[in-house]
Design an enzyme around this catalytic site. Structure first.
Site, PDB file in Angstrom:
ATOM      1  CD  GLU A   1      -3.593  -5.893   4.407  1.00 15.89           C
ATOM      2  OE1 GLU A   1      -2.403  -5.754   4.081  1.00 15.89           O
ATOM      3  OE2 GLU A   1      -4.206  -5.075   5.108  1.00 15.89           O
TER       4      GLU A   1
ATOM      5  CD  GLU B   1      -2.977  -1.124   2.284  1.00 15.51           C
ATOM      6  OE1 GLU B   1      -2.906  -0.254   3.169  1.00 15.51           O
ATOM      7  OE2 GLU B   1      -3.871  -1.981   2.255  1.00 15.51           O
TER       8      GLU B   1
END
Ligand code: GAL
Length: 795
Positions: free
Chosen positions: A488, A409
């Site tokens: 995720e 991220e």
């Protein structure tokens, strides 16, 4: 005697360098000088994490995201002698990881600095050593600039340290690279690249003999190579061997081979160095339409994300504590681990090799753009090439490592016009590929937009998506031909043993920084353990799991999170200090969603009933069941409450029940045949404490642990699931209490206390062996309760 013999045969000696350090919390001028007086400093053993010893406070600058524990500056010193016999050798000190900003000195000379707290590194000591005299190694660790992490990091020399002594001609650090380019049932072709360093002042004629052993110690292949080694040079020798009828590595059968590289400094006939590498033989491929194939067989990667902390033990590495985490994940049905979001301790990868987990090894949580003010973005320019390279060099022989992740991220993914995202992604992928072209590269992106610049960099082999389960179905049309992995997902929120009624509405929570959005979580800091709360960016466990199991083009998933970790107590702020995301709590006790995974990911017949059955007459209670059978019947005190059938493989079953104390009994059936039953009983009040050790016999090696579960029982011997008594602990014999925990996210009791309050009926005590054989006795007592004792044998 044994050590001397070893030395004669192979001149490499690897010694633990963990013991007899002196430690001081705080900065001290001149502490790197050999003459500095450290006699008043605390004596301790590495791995050590000073943060976990501190007190929880809202004022600690790491914030609750960092676990609300202190950082600061710490110094370590160790005095040692080197025998005269070693004067012709070369000596290195190896650190598996120091969090963070370490600087190391030997006898007052600085050897270097290492900012990233998750990298392994070593320094050569040879030119600075005094033989047969006192040498001092000093390490300054600076974790004072906070916040520098989005989760609990720990502080200090939190991984192992070794002293390595070799001949000047030796196999380099991480000096072998073993690949298996061709694997069939008949044979495996094994390529071994060995880097040999020559630190002699002259060229050296040499021979390299590589011997491959199977797991039973039988020689299966040998190769001899001869050549000259140039001065101060690292020479790479490429060997090719064949293993006939290889046993392949897989999660079900994690079979390991061992290659021993023996370097001969000719004309001598005893090796001047010997270096051992474990490896596995396996072949795999990711396919765009049908996911992951291992040794020709389709395997769904059913994984969990894990941070590196070990709950009450903090970041300080302990092999048994990591092994226990993996055992718990295995019992849940997981076959894969993502090392979110940093290179793990080497022990984790040794264990995943041995236990059979598929690993996604991740380098960074940020690139050049910051997530927190003092994080690694400050070190990016100077260090990312080195840190990423070192991760790949260190880990590329592990058969359990299947995927490299170059980031999580990262902020660069967000701006569609960000001109830095693609070049950085390409640079990082280039670094990884140059060192290991055999594994796919991914990046975990939560900008699911098809415009995400990282996806278009042409750098990734696997598109890694975080969250956004609602768009998974569109991937094949949005990115034709691309391969996918869900790096995720979930971020569901639960506290163990908490059951809010009713259970059939979903609460969507925000971070505390977006206070005014969405509903507020309960003010007591506890979230229900029915799978009905989640973070707004995530999903319930059931939602994402159902979709993942449905789509064949998704090669894998990593649940956020397998086990609770310190820090990031979303949706709360202080007084909460650890996560609610785990399928298992911080103490290692399963929360109920654990059994959802078990019902989908394991084969053994199972049935789990929730909640407990200690309520008040007149209550209406939702009863859930997780099972891998097709239907379940429920009875209360013998009265039939109905049968529920699974219409979806990934689901729970529910009954709304008017509470009466007694016995709730469930029967699971498949094709009409009972596969298993489950019973939950109303208990009486607590009468006594009970202790149960996960292992009653541990090694007297100074490191092994026994995890002892504390419950309280009623007169009939039933564990009381709602009890919260304070239990005091005592230990005698050659073991210590090194941690207590109850999995409560808002507890501020020290993890090192010798007392613990049960949280919803449970707590754990971690008992660490000393170095003498004998018997340790742990006693637990609570007011008004009969005490309990457990004996742990140390061998
Ligand atoms: C993700 C992130 C994780 C963790 C998680 C919590 O976005 O990658 O590190 O913060 O959210 O839901």
């Amino acid at each position: 005697m044994v050590a001397v013999l070893l030395l004669l045969v192979a001149q490499r000696q690897t010694q633990t360098f963990d013991r007899d350090w002196r430690f001081h919390l705080g900065d001290v001028p001149g502490a790197e000088q050999p003459a500095f007086d450290d006699s008043k400093w605390r004596r301790l053993e590495i791995p050590h994490d000073w943060s976990i010893e501190g007190a929880f406070s809202e004022q600690n600058p790491a914030g609750v995201a960092g676990g609300a524990l202190p950082g600061g500056v710490g110094w370590y010193r160790k005095t040692f002698t080197v025998p005269a016999a070693d004067s012709g050798k070369v000596v290195f000190v190896e650190f598996d990881g120091v969090y963070r900003n370490s600087e190391v000195w030997i006898n007052g000379s600085s050897l270097g600095k290492r900012p990233y707290g998750y990298s392994s590194f070593r320094y050569e000591l040879t030119p600075h050593l005094r033989y047969r005299a006192r040498n001092v190694i000093a390490v300054r660790v600076d974790n004072s600039q906070q916040p520098n992490s989005r989760w609990y990091s720990g502080s200090g020399i939190y991984r192992h340290v070794r002293l390595v002594t070799t001949n000047p001609v030796h196999v380099d650090q991480w000096g072998t690279y073993i690949t298996t380019p061709v694997v069939t049932g008949e044979s495996a072709q094994v390529t071994i690249r060995t880097s040999i360093r020559n630190e002699r002042r002259r060229e050296q004629p040499a021979a390299l003999v590589t011997t491959v052993y199977d797991s039973g110690g039988k020689v299966v292949a040998v190769e001899v190579m001869k050549g000259g080694l140039a001065l101060a040079d690292s020479t790479e020798i490429v060997d090719s061997l064949t293993i006939p009828r290889p046993t392949l590595w897989s999660p079900e059968r994690p079979y390991l081979y061992r290659a021993v590289s023996s370097v001969y400094c000719l004309p001598k006939t005893v090796p001047c160095d010997e270096y051992t590498t474990q490896f596995g033989v396996r072949s795999f491929v990711f396919r765009a339409d049908s996911g992951f194939f291992l040794n020709g067989r389709h395997v769904k990667i059913r994984g969990v994300c894990l941070h590196h902390d070990l709950g009450a033990l903090g970041a300080a590495v302990n092999t048994r504590a990591i092994e226990r985490q993996l055992e718990i994940m295995r019992a849940m049905g997981a076959n894969a681990i993502r090392t979110s979001h940093n290179p793990p301790a080497p022990e984790l990868l040794d264990l995943t090799d041995r236990m059979g987990f598929i690993v996604m090894d991740e380098a960074f949580d940020m690139w050049k753009k910051e997530k927190t003010p003092y994080d690694y973005h400050l070190d990016w320019d100077a260090w990312h090439v080195r840190d990423l390279s070192d991760m790949v060099l260190r880990d590329r022989n592990h058969p359990s490592v299947f995927i490299w992740s170059i980031g999580n991220e990262v902020m660069e993914q967000w701006n569609n016009g960000d001109s830095t995202a693609a070049p950085i992604a390409r640079e990082l992928a280039g670094i990884v590929r140059a060192l290991d072209p055999t594994r796919p590269i991914t990046q975990a992106a939560n900008n699911g937009s098809p415009q995400n610049p990282v996806f278009h960099a042409g750098a990734l082999d696997l598109l890694g998506h975080n969250y956004h389960h609602e768009v998974w179905k569109d991937f094949p049309t949005q990115y034709p031909g691309a391969k996918f992995i869900i790096t995720e997902a979930m971020s569901a929120l639960n506290s163990r043993g908490v059951y809010g009624q009713p259970s059939d509405s979903v609460a969507i929570y925000y971070t505390p920084y977006e206070k005014n959005r969405g509903p507020q979580p309960p003010t007591n800091g506890r979230l229900s353990s029915y799978d009905n709360s989640r973070a707004f960016w995530g999903s319930l466990h059931e939602e994402s799991l159902r979709l993942f199991e449905r789509y064949p083009f998704l090669s894998g998933i990593f649940v956020w999170q397998g086990i609770d970790y310190l820090g990031e107590p979303t949706p709360y702020e202080w007084p909460a200090r650890s996560s609610y995301f785990g399928a298992v709590d911080l103490a290692g006790f399963p929360k109920d969603p654990f059994y959802l995974y078990q019902s989908v990911w394991t084969e053994q017949p199972m049935l789990h009933l929730l909640p407990h059955w200690n309520w008040t007459r007149g209550d209406t209670i939702d009863v859930w069941a997780y099972t891998n059978a097709e239907q379940v019947e429920l009875y209360l005190n013998g009265a039939f409450l109905g049968v529920r059938r699974k219409t979806e493989p990934v689901s729970h079953l529910m009954w709304r029940v008017a509470y009466k104390p007694g016995t709730l009994r469930a029967v699971a059936r498949q094709n009409g045949i009972v596969t298993t039953t489950a019973v939950v009983r109303t208990t009486g009040v607590p009468a006594r404490v009970a202790l149960a050790a996960d292992r009653a016999r541990i090694r007297a090696d100074g490191e092994d642990l026994s995890f002892v579960t504390i419950t309280v029982r009623d007169r009939r011997g039933l564990a009381v699931p709602t009890a919260q008594p304070l239990v005091r602990l005592r230990i005698s014999g050659g073991a210590r209490i090194v941690g207590v925990d109850n999995g409560d996210e808002i507890s501020h009791t020290s993890f090192q206390a010798h007392q613990v309050r049960l949280f919803n009926g449970k707590a754990v005590v971690m008992v660490r062996a000393g170095r003498k054989a004998g018997t340790a006795t742990l006693t637990a007592e609570g007011r008004g309760l009969a005490p309990a004792t457990v004996r742990i044998e140390l061998r």
